[in-house]
Design an enzyme around this catalytic site. Structure first.
Site, short mmCIF file in Angstrom:
data_model
loop_
_atom_site.label_atom_id
_atom_site.label_comp_id
_atom_site.label_asym_id
_atom_site.label_seq_id
_atom_site.Cartn_x
_atom_site.Cartn_y
_atom_site.Cartn_z
N GLY A 109 0.83 -1.20 0.00
CA GLY A 109 0.00 0.00 0.00
C GLY A 109 0.86 1.25 0.00
N HIS A 339 -7.40 2.17 20.98
CA HIS A 339 -6.44 3.06 21.64
C HIS A 339 -6.72 3.22 23.14
CE1 HIS A 339 -5.32 3.82 17.62
NE2 HIS A 339 -6.06 4.88 17.38
#
Length: 583
Positions: A109, A339
């Site tokens: 990518g 997170h």
């Protein structure tokens, strides 16, 4: 009598082994203290010369008896070896051990935003600071056709030096770019990855060892195809192969389970590095040091002294061009399930046996298992509305459906069912288009019992605040008498501002730098293990399904630039606490 006693003990042991073989994993788990002591005897029997000459049927019986024990140790126990890299090993020690081994870093990518904005700048910064191995190459891989020079031009604009040193920075860029080459191909093409492997081999042929890191800066839908192609055609022939995957790791428990099944059938857990860049942030890395290296905190770190724990993430801007991605996942999946939950685990876990990665992650998993799965009632959801032409609402953003119910704000309360945290609410808040940019942890302590200074208007609580961003800091809020001829009490702070305390704080590395370097070194403390991620999804899965049901209520509207929906305050009140005034 001695011989008879030994024969009786062996008979009892054989009977236990036979029962273990019939009973499966659950039975083995109950007998574990005995079986672990006797595992050495089983292995020795399997490897002894006498066993090699024993009848085949006898060998099979011993192997069958040992199989459940071995399987249990492989699947349940995550034990750190003495030679494993430790979280707190000095960078000098790590660099010395990895310096001589060449590495090929393949970024899948390579033409996408993630690679350009995060991966390549982090790799260059590591090179600038002389932290990569002496011999390395960086290969960009994507479907898009381009030459090596076009690829270098693509990434050149994203490279920067944290320390302003124009001459050295320019020289380092000139040295770095020739080490970057490009290879075009499809992620599901064995032919393309075979060609990639041959290209890597041209560089690796001059060394005895050839290590390969594959960084997946691609959507999860590509993970399985790319991993299969790597496994079939591009594994390192004479060294380690490591795969770095980015979130999202699925969108719910079922999709994660499918993703994990597909990856684990191709790569071993040791080869998979699930990256959560929040774990690479300086203050998050410091949480364990703060807790376990300072004797002052441990006696207070429990339900007897702490009233609540508050974890807050705020952004003062909206989705701004990310509507297509964000509308599909929302704030809970984007920030809270990964997170902030990782931060919660580090705040709440018990002290690990050591600083080796498996010991640390074992304690995080234990803490996550103690969290009660969330329900819709544990959440307050919001969606920002426009204030003016410069601050448009979420539904005004291009790419957002007019009837979207995707939350841009969420607050929730966790219940941890263990001895340390029973009855202590862990509050979490995350949102976009709020009043400020902030990520911080607040440990709110209980009021002083029998407080003789209970003056109206005085500060009720001490707070330990760990500010992750911006302006990294740790400070303790205390009550102090104002100087002079007065008895007035005021809130005061004992401050540790990183930018003032350490000269090194002017050069704090980006989280991706630390994490990529850890992959090179084989250090997994700051990466997420498979069972850890499964439990994380189990915590959120039911609530997410309820949020997205057709009968679910719409998120509460809140104004762009505000603190969020007022219902978030009631969420805390229902649990007998309140949000800090600064949260």
């Amino acid at each position: 009598q001695g011989c008879a006693g030994r024969r009786g003990a062996r008979g009892a042991r054989d009977e236990r082994l036979r029962r273990a073989g019939r009973g499966g994993a659950a039975r083995v788990l109950r007998l574990r203290p005995v079986l672990r002591m006797e595992m050495g005897d089983v292995v020795a029997a399997l490897e002894s010369p006498a066993q090699a000459q024993a009848p085949a049927q006898a060998q099979r019986e011993v192997q069958d008896a040992a199989a459940p024990i071995k399987a249990m140790n492989e699947q349940v126990m995550h034990v750190a070896g003495e030679s494993d890299v430790s979280l707190m090993d000095s960078m000098h020690k790590r660099r010395a051990s990895a310096r001589k081994e060449p590495v090929s870093i393949v970024v899948l990518g390579a033409s996408g935003d993630l690679a350009k904005k995060k991966t390549f700048p982090a790799l260059f910064s590591l090179y600038y600071h002389d932290l990569l191995p002496e011999n390395f190459q960086i290969v960009g891989f994507a479907r898009r056709k381009m030459s090596d020079d076009e690829f270098r031009e693509l990434i050149l604009g994203t490279l920067k030096c944290r320390v302003i040193d124009g001459e050295r920075c320019g020289r380092k860029m000139d040295e770095f770019l020739p080490k970057c080459v490009y290879f075009a191909g499809s992620y599901d093409s064995a032919e393309a990855f075979d060609g990639l492997s041959r290209s890597l081999g041209a560089f690796e042929s001059q060394f005895e060892v050839s290590n390969r890191m594959f960084y997946f800066a691609v959507p999860p839908s590509v993970f399985q195809a790319a991993a299969t192609s790597i496994h079939n055609a591009a594994r390192a022939p004479r060294g380690w192969t490591r795969v770095v995957v980015e979130k999202p790791f699925g969108r719910d428990l079922a999709s994660y389970a499918e993703l994990q099944r597909s990856l684990s059938s191709i790569m071993s857990e040791d080869e998979i590095y699930r990256i959560d860049h929040y774990l690479g942030k300086e203050l998050v890395q410091n949480l364990m040091t703060l807790r376990f290296a300072n004797a002052v905190f441990e006696p207070l770190w429990n339900k007897h002294y702490i009233e609540s724990v508050q974890i807050v993430f705020k952004e003062p801007f909206g989705v701004e061009g990310r509507a297509g991605y964000f509308n599909d996942i929302g704030i809970v999946r984007d920030i809270m399930q990964n997170h902030l939950l990782q931060v919660l685990a580090l705040i709440g876990m018990e002290v690990p046996v050591s600083l080796h990665s498996e010991d640390i992650r074992n304690e995080k998993v234990k803490l996550l298992r103690a969290i009660k799965p969330l329900r819709l009632e544990d959440f307050v959801l919001g969606q920002y509305k426009g204030k003016d032409s410069k601050s448009p609402g979420y539904l005004d953003d291009d790419g957002v459906p007019a009837n979207s119910r995707t939350p841009t704000f969420a607050a929730c309360a966790f219940t941890i069912n263990n001895r340390r945290w029973d009855g202590v609410p862990f509050l979490m808040k995350a949102g976009k288009a709020l009043d400020e940019r902030k990520a911080e942890i607040r440990i709110v302590f209980k009021p002083t019992p029998g407080d003789i200074f209970a003056v109206p208007g005085s500060v009720r609580h001490n707070e330990l605040v760990i500010r992750v961003q911006p302006d990294e800091a740790i400070y303790l809020k205390i009550v102090s008498k104002v100087p002079g001829l007065t008895s007035r009490l005021e809130d005061a702070r004992l401050n540790l501002f990183y930018r003032e305390a350490w000269e090194e704080s002017m050069d704090i590395p980006d989280a991706y730098e630390r994490l990529i370097l850890d992959v090179v070194h084989g250090e997994k403390s700051l990466f997420i293990r498979d069972d850890e991620l499964q439990i994380a999804w189990q915590i959120f899965d039911g609530a997410l399904a309820s949020m997205e049901a057709d009968t679910a209520p719409r998120p509460d509207p809140y104004s762009y630039g505000s603190r969020g929906p007022v219902e978030a305050e009631r969420l805390a009140y229902k649990r007998g606490v309140k949000w800090s005034e600064e949260a």
